[in-house]
Design a protein around this motif. Sequence first.
Motif, PDB file in Angstrom:
ATOM      1  N   GLU A  77       0.646  -1.131   0.077  1.00 32.53           N
ATOM      2  CA  GLU A  77       0.069  -0.138  -0.089  1.00 32.53           C
ATOM      3  C   GLU A  77       0.786   1.229   0.123  1.00 32.53           C
ATOM      4  O   GLU A  77       0.377   2.308  -0.608  1.00 32.53           O
ATOM      5  N   SER A  78       2.131   1.055   0.604  1.00 28.69           N
ATOM      6  CA  SER A  78       2.638   2.461   0.780  1.00 28.69           C
ATOM      7  C   SER A  78       4.150   2.608   0.191  1.00 28.69           C
ATOM      8  O   SER A  78       4.632   3.774   0.218  1.00 28.69           O
ATOM      9  N   SER A  79       4.317   1.710  -0.526  1.00 22.34           N
ATOM     10  CA  SER A  79       5.769   1.948  -1.282  1.00 22.34           C
ATOM     11  C   SER A  79       6.046   3.000  -2.153  1.00 22.34           C
ATOM     12  O   SER A  79       6.993   3.793  -2.102  1.00 22.34           O
ATOM     13  N   ARG A  80       4.879   3.455  -2.889  1.00 18.85           N
ATOM     14  CA  ARG A  80       4.858   4.510  -3.804  1.00 18.85           C
ATOM     15  C   ARG A  80       5.072   5.646  -3.004  1.00 18.85           C
ATOM     16  O   ARG A  80       5.714   6.593  -3.211  1.00 18.85           O
ATOM     17  N   PHE A 123      20.795   7.672  -7.442  1.00 17.35           N
ATOM     18  CA  PHE A 123      19.708   7.603  -8.331  1.00 17.35           C
ATOM     19  C   PHE A 123      19.716   9.047  -9.032  1.00 17.35           C
ATOM     20  O   PHE A 123      19.763   9.102 -10.325  1.00 17.35           O
ATOM     21  N   LYS A 124      19.408   9.923  -8.312  1.00 19.48           N
ATOM     22  CA  LYS A 124      19.135  11.265  -8.935  1.00 19.48           C
ATOM     23  C   LYS A 124      20.142  12.166  -9.319  1.00 19.48           C
ATOM     24  O   LYS A 124      20.406  12.870 -10.077  1.00 19.48           O
ATOM     25  N   LYS A 267      12.394   0.388  -6.163  1.00 25.11           N
ATOM     26  CA  LYS A 267      11.773   0.291  -7.675  1.00 25.11           C
ATOM     27  C   LYS A 267      11.052   1.331  -7.859  1.00 25.11           C
ATOM     28  O   LYS A 267      10.482   1.302  -9.305  1.00 25.11           O
ATOM     29  N   GLU A 268      10.256   2.044  -7.023  1.00 25.44           N
ATOM     30  CA  GLU A 268       9.205   2.888  -7.448  1.00 25.44           C
ATOM     31  C   GLU A 268      10.014   4.662  -7.694  1.00 25.44           C
ATOM     32  O   GLU A 268       9.293   5.407  -8.154  1.00 25.44           O
ATOM     33  N   PHE A 269      11.364   4.488  -7.421  1.00 21.37           N
ATOM     34  CA  PHE A 269      12.000   5.721  -7.649  1.00 21.37           C
ATOM     35  C   PHE A 269      11.738   6.613  -9.254  1.00 21.37           C
ATOM     36  O   PHE A 269      11.516   7.453  -9.331  1.00 21.37           O
ATOM     37  N   SER A 270      12.002   5.668 -10.141  1.00 17.77           N
ATOM     38  CA  SER A 270      11.532   6.106 -11.558  1.00 17.77           C
ATOM     39  C   SER A 270      10.137   6.618 -11.929  1.00 17.77           C
ATOM     40  O   SER A 270      10.193   7.122 -12.749  1.00 17.77           O
ATOM     41  N   TYR A 274       8.154  12.971 -11.057  1.00 20.68           N
ATOM     42  CA  TYR A 274       7.158  13.905 -11.202  1.00 20.68           C
ATOM     43  C   TYR A 274       6.616  14.725  -9.603  1.00 20.68           C
ATOM     44  O   TYR A 274       6.551  15.830  -9.292  1.00 20.68           O
ATOM     45  N   GLU A 275       5.916  13.631  -9.019  1.00 21.83           N
ATOM     46  CA  GLU A 275       5.470  14.013  -7.574  1.00 21.83           C
ATOM     47  C   GLU A 275       6.491  14.416  -6.799  1.00 21.83           C
ATOM     48  O   GLU A 275       6.163  15.174  -6.034  1.00 21.83           O
ATOM     49  N   VAL A 276       7.809  13.881  -6.797  1.00 25.50           N
ATOM     50  CA  VAL A 276       8.692  14.339  -6.087  1.00 25.50           C
ATOM     51  C   VAL A 276       9.341  15.646  -6.393  1.00 25.50           C
ATOM     52  O   VAL A 276       9.104  16.593  -5.476  1.00 25.50           O
ATOM     53  N   GLU A 277       9.208  16.216  -7.576  1.00 24.03           N
ATOM     54  CA  GLU A 277       9.648  17.557  -7.890  1.00 24.03           C
ATOM     55  C   GLU A 277       8.523  18.612  -7.303  1.00 24.03           C
ATOM     56  O   GLU A 277       8.657  19.562  -7.084  1.00 24.03           O
TER      57      GLU A 277
END
Length: 373
Positions: A77-80, A123-124, A267-270, A274-277
């Motif tokens: 439920e929460s990984s994203r 990653f970023k 595995k959700e990073f990529s 958009y939401e992160v920014e």
Amino acid sequence: MNGILENIKIQEPSPIGSYSKEDVVFLLKDISNLVQEDNTATREKIIQSGGHYSEMLPIEYKPSKEYMHLFYSSLDESSRKLAISVGVVSNLIMKKRNKNLVLVSLARAGTPVGILIKRYIKFKYNLNLPHYSISIIRGKGIDENALLYILKNHPGCDIQFIDGWTGKGAIKIVLDEALKNFENKYKIKLNGDLAVLADPGYCAEIFGTREDFLIPSACLNSTVSGLVSRTFHRCDIIKENDFHGAKYYKELEKEDVSYVFIDAVVKEFSHVEYEVEEETKKLENTSPNLSWLGLKSIEKIQKTFGIKDINLIKPGVGETTRVLLRRVPWKVLVRDLNSKNLKHILLLASEKNVSVEVNTDLIYECCGIIKPL
């Protein structure tokens, strides 16, 4: 500063835990054969009659099917949501701090979060930052030997302290106090800004969200934290030049889901850039507003229920989960029985026959109260 550090003899850390040293180096003394664990009832009695929680260890049970189910379902439920929080925290750290940065997680809950932040920055930003996990203990302070080791090995570095989430802000208070003592003693000033995934207590300078939700690593003990116990400090075992201690539970290897947790979020990073920014933009230009709302709300509960020791009140979804799993719970207060973040809390409370009361004044989603003995 260098003169002080040159004269200090600090040991090298011994390997401990199931995480790769590429992800984290634990600055902890392995006390695996030196300390016997105590059961919950014994520990509760000792703690409430004045003993210190860091001078004993709880028994680390093999997690039951129910707890594993809770871990996997909350991770699904929460990984994203976790990946977004990790990304936001990582961005804010990179905007606020210099590039000679060392990530320092507060063991044990901070460790998996520190690994996620290290991974996101790689990653970023394509930066591979050093990451250590060190002990901080309420009533005893931070492991100064661990701090000296980091400063000696990374001259002129900027340290970023990391924890999982905030409750009343007790660890933030301990951190601020400990860094003041450290500065007085060694004439070295460190930045005490704390980075966390979730700050429902309104007391961390850098956070991914202020929503009070279950970070799945709160469901399990060592089996989601690199098989390392909570940290330990007793003078007969931890000598003056030692790091604080911890046990390494090799016997729980088959139950170890430390990397299941890390991999599910990474595995959700990529998929969440958009939401992160968007979220980063919202937060980077606003002041963190350290109103300590959480602590004020807990002081109110303390008065209402006539509880002498504020440490028996554990606010927030993560801490309430831990009260239900690891302590002797008295009751659980919830803000809204229908909240989607409370399904597992209500399930655990009914399994353990713990009464649940609605309290609409809560800042948090819920609050666990340990039974005063």
